[in-house]
Design an enzyme around this catalytic site. Structure first.
Site, PDB file in Angstrom:
ATOM      1  N   LYS A 181       0.854  -1.201   0.000  1.00  0.00           N
ATOM      2  CA  LYS A 181       0.000   0.000   0.000  1.00  0.00           C
ATOM      3  C   LYS A 181       0.885   1.244   0.000  1.00  0.00           C
ATOM      4  O   LYS A 181       1.740   1.398   0.874  1.00  0.00           O
ATOM      5  CB  LYS A 181      -0.899  -0.025   1.254  1.00  0.00           C
ATOM      6  CG  LYS A 181      -1.704   1.256   1.437  1.00  0.00           C
ATOM      7  CD  LYS A 181      -2.553   1.243   2.704  1.00  0.00           C
ATOM      8  CE  LYS A 181      -3.124   2.634   2.959  1.00  0.00           C
ATOM      9  NZ  LYS A 181      -3.765   2.766   4.265  1.00  0.00           N
TER      10      LYS A 181
ATOM     11  N   THR B  42      -5.845   4.147  11.031  1.00  0.00           N
ATOM     12  CA  THR B  42      -4.998   4.454  12.191  1.00  0.00           C
ATOM     13  C   THR B  42      -5.169   3.496  13.378  1.00  0.00           C
ATOM     14  O   THR B  42      -4.393   3.562  14.328  1.00  0.00           O
ATOM     15  CB  THR B  42      -5.294   5.891  12.675  1.00  0.00           C
ATOM     16  OG1 THR B  42      -6.710   6.097  12.673  1.00  0.00           O
ATOM     17  CG2 THR B  42      -4.627   6.912  11.789  1.00  0.00           C
TER      18      THR B  42
ATOM     19  N   ILE C 133      -4.939   0.059  13.765  1.00  0.00           N
ATOM     20  CA  ILE C 133      -3.903  -0.956  13.999  1.00  0.00           C
ATOM     21  C   ILE C 133      -2.621  -0.244  14.457  1.00  0.00           C
ATOM     22  O   ILE C 133      -1.889  -0.730  15.319  1.00  0.00           O
ATOM     23  CB  ILE C 133      -3.658  -1.812  12.732  1.00  0.00           C
ATOM     24  CG1 ILE C 133      -4.931  -2.623  12.433  1.00  0.00           C
ATOM     25  CG2 ILE C 133      -2.459  -2.729  12.899  1.00  0.00           C
ATOM     26  CD1 ILE C 133      -4.883  -3.439  11.143  1.00  0.00           C
TER      27      ILE C 133
HETATM   28  C1  LIG Z   1     -15.702  -0.460   9.758  1.00  0.00           C
HETATM   29  C2  LIG Z   1     -14.314  -0.552  10.316  1.00  0.00           C
HETATM   30  C3  LIG Z   1     -13.231  -0.547   9.455  1.00  0.00           C
HETATM   31  C4  LIG Z   1     -11.930  -0.597   9.965  1.00  0.00           C
HETATM   32  N1  LIG Z   1     -10.864  -0.503   9.123  1.00  0.00           N
HETATM   33  C5  LIG Z   1      -9.619  -0.398   9.628  1.00  0.00           C
HETATM   34  C6  LIG Z   1      -8.481  -0.252   8.788  1.00  0.00           C
HETATM   35  O1  LIG Z   1      -8.584  -0.241   7.570  1.00  0.00           O
HETATM   36  N2  LIG Z   1      -7.275  -0.141   9.374  1.00  0.00           N
HETATM   37  C7  LIG Z   1      -7.106  -0.168  10.720  1.00  0.00           C
HETATM   38  O2  LIG Z   1      -5.982   0.001  11.200  1.00  0.00           O
HETATM   39  N3  LIG Z   1      -8.160  -0.383  11.528  1.00  0.00           N
HETATM   40  C8  LIG Z   1      -9.397  -0.492  11.029  1.00  0.00           C
HETATM   41  N4  LIG Z   1     -10.452  -0.707  11.867  1.00  0.00           N
HETATM   42  C9  LIG Z   1     -10.200  -0.996  13.266  1.00  0.00           C
HETATM   43  C10 LIG Z   1      -9.761  -2.473  13.400  1.00  0.00           C
HETATM   44  O3  LIG Z   1     -10.785  -3.302  12.921  1.00  0.00           O
HETATM   45  C11 LIG Z   1      -9.423  -2.822  14.831  1.00  0.00           C
HETATM   46  O4  LIG Z   1      -8.533  -1.892  15.371  1.00  0.00           O
HETATM   47  C12 LIG Z   1      -8.776  -4.180  14.950  1.00  0.00           C
HETATM   48  O5  LIG Z   1      -9.487  -5.145  14.230  1.00  0.00           O
HETATM   49  C13 LIG Z   1      -8.678  -4.613  16.393  1.00  0.00           C
HETATM   50  O6  LIG Z   1      -9.897  -5.051  16.904  1.00  0.00           O
HETATM   51  P1  LIG Z   1      -9.906  -5.678  18.361  1.00  0.00           P
HETATM   52  O7  LIG Z   1      -8.941  -6.805  18.402  1.00  0.00           O
HETATM   53  O8  LIG Z   1      -9.736  -4.580  19.331  1.00  0.00           O
HETATM   54  O9  LIG Z   1     -11.411  -6.207  18.531  1.00  0.00           O
HETATM   55  P2  LIG Z   1     -12.160  -7.493  17.917  1.00  0.00           P
HETATM   56  O10 LIG Z   1     -11.687  -7.863  16.574  1.00  0.00           O
HETATM   57  O11 LIG Z   1     -13.610  -7.193  18.090  1.00  0.00           O
HETATM   58  O12 LIG Z   1     -11.778  -8.689  18.890  1.00  0.00           O
HETATM   59  C14 LIG Z   1     -12.380  -8.872  20.134  1.00  0.00           C
HETATM   60  C15 LIG Z   1     -11.968 -10.207  20.717  1.00  0.00           C
HETATM   61  O13 LIG Z   1     -12.490 -10.310  22.036  1.00  0.00           O
HETATM   62  C16 LIG Z   1     -13.082 -11.582  22.203  1.00  0.00           C
HETATM   63  N5  LIG Z   1     -14.133 -11.469  23.197  1.00  0.00           N
HETATM   64  C17 LIG Z   1     -15.085 -10.514  23.300  1.00  0.00           C
HETATM   65  N6  LIG Z   1     -15.903 -10.777  24.345  1.00  0.00           N
HETATM   66  C18 LIG Z   1     -15.440 -11.908  24.915  1.00  0.00           C
HETATM   67  C19 LIG Z   1     -15.851 -12.715  26.030  1.00  0.00           C
HETATM   68  N7  LIG Z   1     -16.928 -12.412  26.745  1.00  0.00           N
HETATM   69  N8  LIG Z   1     -15.136 -13.808  26.320  1.00  0.00           N
HETATM   70  C20 LIG Z   1     -14.033 -14.163  25.582  1.00  0.00           C
HETATM   71  N9  LIG Z   1     -13.607 -13.455  24.528  1.00  0.00           N
HETATM   72  C21 LIG Z   1     -14.309 -12.361  24.198  1.00  0.00           C
HETATM   73  C22 LIG Z   1     -13.610 -11.956  20.815  1.00  0.00           C
HETATM   74  O14 LIG Z   1     -13.792 -13.366  20.705  1.00  0.00           O
HETATM   75  C23 LIG Z   1     -12.474 -11.430  19.945  1.00  0.00           C
HETATM   76  O15 LIG Z   1     -11.463 -12.406  19.895  1.00  0.00           O
HETATM   77  C24 LIG Z   1     -11.742  -0.698  11.367  1.00  0.00           C
HETATM   78  C25 LIG Z   1     -12.845  -0.752  12.217  1.00  0.00           C
HETATM   79  C26 LIG Z   1     -14.116  -0.669  11.713  1.00  0.00           C
HETATM   80  C27 LIG Z   1     -15.292  -0.701  12.657  1.00  0.00           C
END
Ligand SMILES: Cc1cc2nc3c(=O)[nH]c(=O)nc-3n(C[C@H](O)[C@H](O)[C@H](O)COP(=O)(O)OP(=O)(O)OC[C@H]3O[C@@H](n4cnc5c(N)ncnc54)[C@H](O)[C@@H]3O)c2cc1C
Length: 497
Positions: A82, A342, A344
């Protein structure tokens, strides 16, 4: 004042196994894992968010820090290179500019390149601003390549699920224990306010000294148990919803993300090796869920590969991402919106900051405050940068854009925009992850043209300025001639061991 709350930290639990959970597990285990006992708990019953596939260049530093082989990572995540983001229809309903990861032109001690360009443009001797940036031109021509003599600044598009799986293997190799189970209860010690244990649906109880909340938007530990609070930014960020869908590719993968504005938000296209990620980001006050999905379906090319994934979010930041013995990393710590990829990056800076302040000898309020202050400042700067895309626009063709154009913005952003408009100077905050080149590319791209340029430029006469501009452009053009297409380079690069 005694501000150390507990004894040393040895046992760490990471709750959640999305991108944030496994990035944290990978980094802690590899870099400080010898002193820690790290467990990650995740639930197959709760899906990860499944989006988050565009990154910015510092991810490469993170991978280097961990010793991750680039080819292994790219094969495992179907990654492409990218070079930036192409913004379509943001300034008017029919225009295009690229925010690239490159440096535009060459700066001198007194002024950045855009001052020279502004004068050259007035004199009619300048090409488009982007013509002086190697990465931007390479993106436009769908070219890519690097070697030691010819570097290029880039990031990746990656498969989010594949990335978490890849990091899981890495983290488990470095000693992280994975526990499968749904967290049903978070127990908090009434005397200290510290989290003491997590109870799982399968009857197991997990205890630790430090808990990292990577449970996504739900913020199971940081919010539901510790009530850390949330600063809402929805008055700046109208978009609060998205619908995402993957499709089969119909063309060679582009070396940039496409961000296409529409009357109630914008739409993304992220090319991977084997598929394209598409999504509509929109304001639910201006577009219904059904309309958004229909518009997405109408606009994608290629065959849909999955059912559309609808997501709601609340733009803002967690007031105390570190509270007591719990640190929220990832979506649990806040989310602005995905426009400039931003999130990640914020996961990565949060991990590095946590490692720098790691409470081996016990949690202290001072370290907690320092962590929260820095992450807060970083997020405020990103808020400014993203808000700029909405505020600086000539679009007034919908209620959504009319609101954006008129809305009050944070004072810090108002100052940055005014300074640029009045003087051409770019104000950079200590915590701003976006540098001068990003600000100028987007401000000019959105149509904000300064009234002045730095008079240092007048030290050059017109002939000299003309030569200066031409030399830079020729240099860019020369480098581009030897560059292969993105597809060619990608397939050649990934075939090598
Ligand atoms: C529409 C959209 C587009 C995006 N695009 C980008 C992008 O292009 N670039 C970028 O840098 N970021 C982007 N992001 C942000 C990015 O998706 C996140 O920063 C990244 O995926 C990290 O997510 P996370 O791990 O915090 O949460 P999640 O992926 O939601 O993971 C949560 C975890 O917690 C676990 N969990 C939850 N509750 C429980 C429970 N009760 N017991 C056990 N486990 C549980 C789940 O099983 C899962 O494993 C985007 C976000 C959105 C909403």
């Amino acid at each position: 004042m005694n501000t150390t709350y507990q004894n040393s930290v040895k046992r760490v639990i990471i709750a959640g196994g999305g991108t944030a959970g496994w990035m944290t597990a990978a980094a802690l285990s590899k870099l400080i894992g010898k002193s820690l006992d790290i467990t990650l708990v995740e639930s197959d019953q709760i899906a990860t968010i499944g989006v988050g596939e565009a990154t910015i260049p510092p991810i490469r530093t993170f991978h280097r820090l961990l010793g991750i082989d680039e080819r292994d990572f790219m094969r495992a995540t179907q990654a492409t290179f990218k070079l930036g983001i192409q913004f379509e229809n943001w300034r008017t309903a029919n225009d295009v500019y690229i925010h690239s990861f490159g440096v535009t032109g060459r700066e001198c001690w007194a002024g950045e390149f855009h001052h020279f360009w502004l004068k050259a443009q007035q004199l009619g001797i300048a090409e488009a601003f982007g013509d002086y940036c190697f990465e931007l031109k390479a993106a436009q021509q769908q070219k890519f390549g690097f070697n030691e003599q010819n570097p290029i600044n880039f990031a990746y598009h990656l498969d989010a699920i594949g990335y978490a799986k890849f990091l899981r293997v890495f983290a488990e190799k470095h000693g992280v224990k994975r526990v499968e189970g749904k967290i049903d209860k978070v127990s908090v010690d009434q005397a200290t306010g510290f989290i003491s244990s997590l109870s799982l649906d399968k009857g197991k109880t997990l205890t630790a000294d430090l808990f990292i909340d990577c449970t996504g938007f739900r913020g199971l530990l940081i919010e539901q148990a510790l009530h850390s609070g949330y600063e809402d930014w929805s008055h700046y960020m109208l978009c609060d919803s998205a619908v995402a869908m993957q499709t089969s590719p119909t063309e060679a993968p582009l070396p940039y993300t496409r961000s296409i504005a529409h009357d109630s938000g914008w739409r993304w296209q992220i090319p991977l090796q084997n598929r394209v990620g598409n999504g509509m980001v929109y304001s639910s006050s201006h577009l219904s869920k059904e309309q958004a999905e229909q518009r997405l379906r109408e606009n994608v090319t290629g065959e849909p590969l999955n059912q559309p994934n609808h997501i709601r979010f609340r733009p803002g930041k967690r007031k105390q991402p570190w509270k007591k013995n719990c640190i929220a990393i990832g979506l649990s710590s806040g989310f602005i919106e995905p426009l400039e990829s931003t999130s990640i990056h914020l996961i990565m800076t949060s991990i590095v900051r946590l490692m720098r302040l790691f409470p081996f000898d016990g949690v202290t309020q001072s370290a907690t405050d320092e962590y929260n202050r820095k992450l807060g400042c970083e997020m405020d700067c990103i808020l400014d940068f993203i808000t700029m895309h909405y505020k600086v626009t000539q679009r007034d063709d919908s209620e959504f854009w009319r609101y954006c154009k008129q809305m009050d913005v944070p004072d810090s952003l108002a100052h940055k925009l005014q300074l640029f408009e009045d003087t051409g100077r770019v104000f950079l905050d200590e915590f701003d992850i976006f540098r001068v080149d990003s600000w100028t590319q987007v401000m000019l791209g959105q149509g904000l043209v300064p009234k002045q340029f730095h008079r240092i430029v007048d030290e050059m006469d017109q002939a000299e300025l003309s030569r200066f501009m031409a030399t830079i452009k020729n240099d860019v053009d020369k480098r581009l001639t030897s560059l292969p297409s993105h597809t060619e380079f990608l397939s050649h690069y990934l075939k090598q061991q």
